[in-house]
Design an enzyme around this catalytic site. Structure first.
Site, PDB file in Angstrom:
ATOM      1  N   CYS B  50       0.828  -1.200   0.000  1.00 17.32           N
ATOM      2  CA  CYS B  50       0.000   0.000   0.000  1.00 17.32           C
ATOM      3  C   CYS B  50       0.863   1.250   0.000  1.00 17.32           C
ATOM      4  O   CYS B  50       2.082   1.175   0.103  1.00 17.32           O
ATOM      5  CB  CYS B  50      -0.946   0.015   1.204  1.00 17.32           C
ATOM      6  SG  CYS B  50      -0.085   0.250   2.761  1.00 17.32           S
ATOM      7  N   CYS B  53       3.238   1.809   2.839  1.00 19.00           N
ATOM      8  CA  CYS B  53       4.434   0.968   2.802  1.00 19.00           C
ATOM      9  C   CYS B  53       5.569   1.710   2.116  1.00 19.00           C
ATOM     10  O   CYS B  53       6.705   1.708   2.585  1.00 19.00           O
ATOM     11  CB  CYS B  53       4.170  -0.316   2.028  1.00 19.00           C
ATOM     12  SG  CYS B  53       2.871  -1.331   2.709  1.00 19.00           S
ATOM     13  N   ASP B 455      -1.444 -32.796  -8.195  1.00 16.49           N
ATOM     14  CA  ASP B 455      -0.658 -33.054  -7.001  1.00 16.49           C
ATOM     15  C   ASP B 455      -1.660 -33.114  -5.852  1.00 16.49           C
ATOM     16  O   ASP B 455      -2.784 -32.646  -5.970  1.00 16.49           O
ATOM     17  CB  ASP B 455       0.345 -31.901  -6.824  1.00 16.49           C
ATOM     18  CG  ASP B 455       1.065 -31.987  -5.502  1.00 16.49           C
ATOM     19  OD1 ASP B 455       1.547 -33.075  -5.188  1.00 16.49           O
ATOM     20  OD2 ASP B 455       1.133 -30.975  -4.802  1.00 16.49           O
ATOM     21  N   ASP B 645       1.787 -27.555  -6.759  1.00 20.32           N
ATOM     22  CA  ASP B 645       2.147 -26.316  -6.081  1.00 20.32           C
ATOM     23  C   ASP B 645       3.514 -26.303  -5.441  1.00 20.32           C
ATOM     24  O   ASP B 645       4.082 -25.243  -5.222  1.00 20.32           O
ATOM     25  CB  ASP B 645       1.112 -26.004  -5.001  1.00 20.32           C
ATOM     26  CG  ASP B 645       1.265 -26.922  -3.813  1.00 20.32           C
ATOM     27  OD1 ASP B 645       1.404 -28.138  -4.039  1.00 20.32           O
ATOM     28  OD2 ASP B 645       1.277 -26.445  -2.676  1.00 20.32           O
ATOM     29  N   ASP B 649       7.363 -29.910  -7.101  1.00 19.32           N
ATOM     30  CA  ASP B 649       6.584 -30.054  -8.333  1.00 19.32           C
ATOM     31  C   ASP B 649       7.170 -29.237  -9.478  1.00 19.32           C
ATOM     32  O   ASP B 649       6.750 -29.385 -10.620  1.00 19.32           O
ATOM     33  CB  ASP B 649       5.134 -29.588  -8.126  1.00 19.32           C
ATOM     34  CG  ASP B 649       4.383 -30.492  -7.169  1.00 19.32           C
ATOM     35  OD1 ASP B 649       4.669 -31.699  -7.179  1.00 19.32           O
ATOM     36  OD2 ASP B 649       3.537 -29.991  -6.425  1.00 19.32           O
TER      37      ASP B 649
END
Lengths: 46, 776
Positions: B50, B53, B455, B645, B649
């Protein structure tokens, strides 16, 4: 004809100016952080 | 701004707490020295989200002594800092950033200086130059066509030449270069007729304007380049997104380790210099740099998700082997290296992935298939037109003019736009549905899929651990949560989450100690309480242990003085729509498979809950085994879609015909997948599949339109019936029709209702609180 001699260079010159402005802006990194710029414009300067 | 509360000091403390000796060295090495006695560092801080930040970071960093400038790039979530070369301790920059609450990832600038962005920049420059020239030449041409004559006409022609000649020569460079390199290697590609058409048109126009009839084609040559460059830029931007998978994985490997010297002191050694037999010290939170064995008398918990994809930590003791890339979780340990960096698991995976990327590079895209037919055909047509005119009229000028006309009208403007525009429209539709497309050819590959492989952990099931509500009473849960709140073990966090979910207030626990590989213990008043493995907890239990159903599956037990032994069962939670997604695939004639690094029993249990045929589930797969299995499936049953994920993988994501990953996946996973879905629901897989098929059918429609236009225009051009005006109209109208046709995709796939989008976004936030950004 004389009108054209004045108007056409003006038209082309303005177009070229825009082109140069874009190339300069692109080279100096003004398109690198578009999301950030959208936010920064709302920030107060220090 | 209130949104910054998401990053708590607690999270930040976690990073500050870890010993930084290694990162200190790595950070120092990552700096790039600049001319003016300063050093540039780049850090990735995914938590930036944001406006506040940006301000917090920039102001905070500028206050550090020695920092000259700090700038946040919000789009890429990176911070660029320039500091004095004389700065005593550059690592202060990282520390300051983390104290502000932003986890910083070191960023190696050397990997960033790829030629990709330079190509983008040169293409965009060419595009704007061509755009400027073609607009102005077109204005001048319109007045020529509408009857300007005498000196006005001559002036306009010369002005057009003045604009068109340099613009065409400059902006057409990508095409000339590609055509030249194709010709040199004895091939024909789409750029050969393009370059030929543009240059011949330009030459003919200059001739006509100066000594010929005055019928010039300057507008055709520049606007050809302009239209083709639009297609080229879009295509390049789509390709650019696909880069960077291997780089990501090498970054995961530790770059060095602390070596224990014979005299007991420690010394930083780069990973390349580690040899088998060296003794290394691995602190909590660090990655093991090479494959190694734990030294005597030590034990710890490690996160091996890089190898297995399972998020549950594994406890290891003296003599156990740990592979490079695993993270040390609970205790600093001394290890003995058993392999050097070139033979570790990480480098093995890098090799697998490089092989996979090469395999994909050989994939022939639809447009290229068409080009191999189209380019020779165009040349034959143009040449036979020239030959025919020569035979009939013996007039060089007329013959060349007709042949150039053929090249102009066959110039694949519409063809060049057909694919990229469909991909861009497709990508924007998917974006609104929470799916990011990382690769342009992904649509084509997705549309060809015959099998889907999933997966297990994190893909068919949700990534976070969840504990079953049954089995433990509120009083015991309060004590367990009190213990758990002192640990950052993923299971402990699951216990605190369960307590919060039931509205149970954690009790305050004193004297908390974490015993690696066993659990946590502490005291409530003067009662000992323990949370951990069954035998560990049972030692302090009083009373008969409750025997709840399904307790054998429990991996976590709680007991204490005054508490009976009670189980906390770990449950795998199916992703929403997992079953519906598999059913849709079934209905679409696509076979589903399940691949997992987990044990056979848990894989089989999950398979039984889903419409996956027996014998289509494979357990205990290593990263290499997954790649092999996918290749084997691909040979037997046609192209494979892989949805996964984990870091383990990543090679499989690269090896499959097309791949997809959830946003919560590892960075490497996201860098290697073709599609990334942000929502918790698995329905994104179906969306991507259906849209890909539509995109490919629109691409084919666009090809059909472009070819239909050519079948009308070519005979006209061959018999000399094409004037510059007709060519300009035909060329732009075919491009506009192709773009217009593709926009119909939007109508076929209307945006989901606003409510769904909000719900999806909320789910995505829950899943991964800080980063939804895809590595560039």
């Amino acid at each position: 004809m004389t009108n054209l001699l004045i108007l056409i260079p003006i038209a082309l010159g303005l177009g070229a100016l825009g082109l140069c402005a874009f190339l300069w802006a692109y080279r100096s990194g003004q398109f690198e952080d578009l999301d950030g710029d959208a936010i920064r414009i709302l920030q107060d300067d220090e | 701004m209130s949104c910054c509360i998401g990053v708590t000091p607690d999270q930040a403390a976690d990073f500050i707490g870890s010993p930084d000796a290694l990162r200190r060295e790595e950070f120092r090495a990552s700096g790039v020295a600049l001319d003016d006695d300063s050093v540039r560092y780049v850090l990735a801080a995914p938590a930036i989200h944001c406006a506040a930040c940006i301000q917090t970071i920039e102001r905070g960093l500028k206050r550090v002594q020695g920092v000259r400038s700090a700038r946040v790039n919000f789009s890429t979530r990176r911070v660029m800092v320039e500091a004095d070369a004389a700065m005593a301790e550059p690592f202060q920059i990282v520390e300051t950033l983390e104290k502000l609450g932003y986890k910083a990832e070191l960023f190696d600038l050397s990997g960033e200086l790829t030629d990709g962005s330079a190509v983008t920049a040169s293409l965009i420059r060419a595009l704007v130059v061509a755009g400027f020239a073609s607009a102005n030449v077109m204005l001048l041409s319109v007045s020529v066509w509408s009857g300007a004559d005498g000196t006005t006409r001559t002036l306009f022609l010369y002005l057009s030449a003045l604009l068109a000649v340099p613009a065409t020569l400059y902006a057409g460079q990508p095409f000339y270069r590609s055509a030249w390199s194709a010709l040199r290697s004895g091939r024909l590609n789409m750029d050969v007729p393009i370059a030929l058409a543009v240059l011949l048109t330009l030459g003919l126009s200059v001739y006509e304007a100066t000594i010929g009839t005055g019928e010039s084609w300057f507008d055709a040559s520049v606007s050809l380049i302009f239209f083709l460059l639009i297609g080229r830029v879009l295509d390049h931007l789509m390709r650019e997104r696909a880069r960077g998978g291997v780089e990501q994985l090498t970054r995961l490997a530790a770059k060095g380790a602390m070596r224990i010297m014979p005299d007991g002191s420690t010394l930083y050694v780069p990973v390349d210099e580690i040899r088998p037999g060296m003794r290394l010290l691995v602190a909590v939170g660090e990655r093991f740099a090479v494959d190694c064995r734990l030294a005597d008398g030590t034990r710890t918990d490690v996160d091996r998700s890089m190898a297995t994809g399972e998020s549950l930590p594994v406890s290891v003791s003296a003599g156990a082997k740990v592979e490079a890339g695993a993270v040390n979780l609970t205790r600093s340990v001394e290890v003995e290296a058993t392999a050097d960096a070139g033979h570790s698991l990480v480098s093995e995976m890098v090799r697998l992935m490089e092989a996979a990327e090469q395999g994909k590079a050989s994939y022939v895209r639809l447009a290229d298939k068409l080009a191999t037919l189209y380019a020779p055909l165009v040349h034959i047509l143009a040449f036979s037109t020239f030959a025919g005119w020569m035979l009939v009229t013996q007039d060089w000028h007329a013959a060349i003019r007709a042949a150039v006309c053929v090249l102009i009208v066959t110039c694949p403007c519409a063809l060049g736009l057909a694919v990229p525009i469909a991909q861009v429209v497709g990508a924007s539709i998917l974006m609104r549905r929470g799916i990011l497309v990382r690769n342009g050819s992904a649509f084509e590959r997705m549309a060809e899929v015959r099998q889907a492989v999933f997966d297990k952990t994190g893909t068919l099931t949700l990534p976070h651990l969840k504990l079953g509500a049954g089995g433990i009473d509120d009083a015991a849960l309060a004590a367990a949560a009190g213990l758990a709140s002192n640990s950052r073990h993923p299971l402990s966090q699951a216990v605190t989450a369960l307590a919060a979910g039931r509205g149970v207030q954690p009790l305050s626990v004193t004297d908390v100690g974490e015993i690696a590989g066993a659990g946590i213990e502490g005291r409530i008043g003067d009662m000992a309480v323990r949370l951990g493995r069954r035998d560990f907890a049972a030692a302090v239990a009083t009373g008969a242990s409750a025997r709840a159903a399904g307790e054998d599956e429990a991996t976590l037990w709680f007991a204490g003085a005054g508490f009976a032994l009670q189980p906390l069962a770990v449950e795998a939670e199916l992703r929403p729509d997992a079953e519906a997604t598999l059913r849709e695939f079934q209905a679409g004639g696509i076979t589903s498979h399940l691949l997992s690094g987990d044990t056979a029993a848990s894989v089989e249990a999950l398979r039984a809950r889903l419409p996956i045929a027996a014998g289509h589930a494979f357990a205990s797969m290593s990263p290499a085994a997954k790649v092999e299995r996918i290749a084997a499936l691909g040979r037997e049953g046609g192209p494979v879609l892989f949805v996964g994920d984990g870091i383990n993988d990543a090679p499989a994501l690269g090896a499959a015909h097309v791949s997809m990953t959830p946003a919560a996946a590892s960075d490497v996973g996201r860098a290697n997948a073709d599609f990334v879905f942000l929502n918790a629901s698995l329905a994104g897989v179906i969306d991507a599949w259906k849209l890909s098929r539509a995109v490919v059918s629109f691409v084919k429609q666009n090809f059909a339109i472009a070819i239909a236009y050519n079948t009308i225009a070519i005979p006209l051009a061959m018999f000399g019936g094409v004037t510059p005006l007709i060519a300009a109209i035909a060329m732009s109208s075919s491009s506009i029709i192709v773009v217009g046709n593709t926009l119909r995709l939007r109508l076929r796939f209307p945006d989901p209702k606003a409510l769904d989008v909000a719900a999806g976004a909320a789910a995505a936030r829950q899943e991964r609180p800080t980063t939804l950004e895809v590595p560039a």
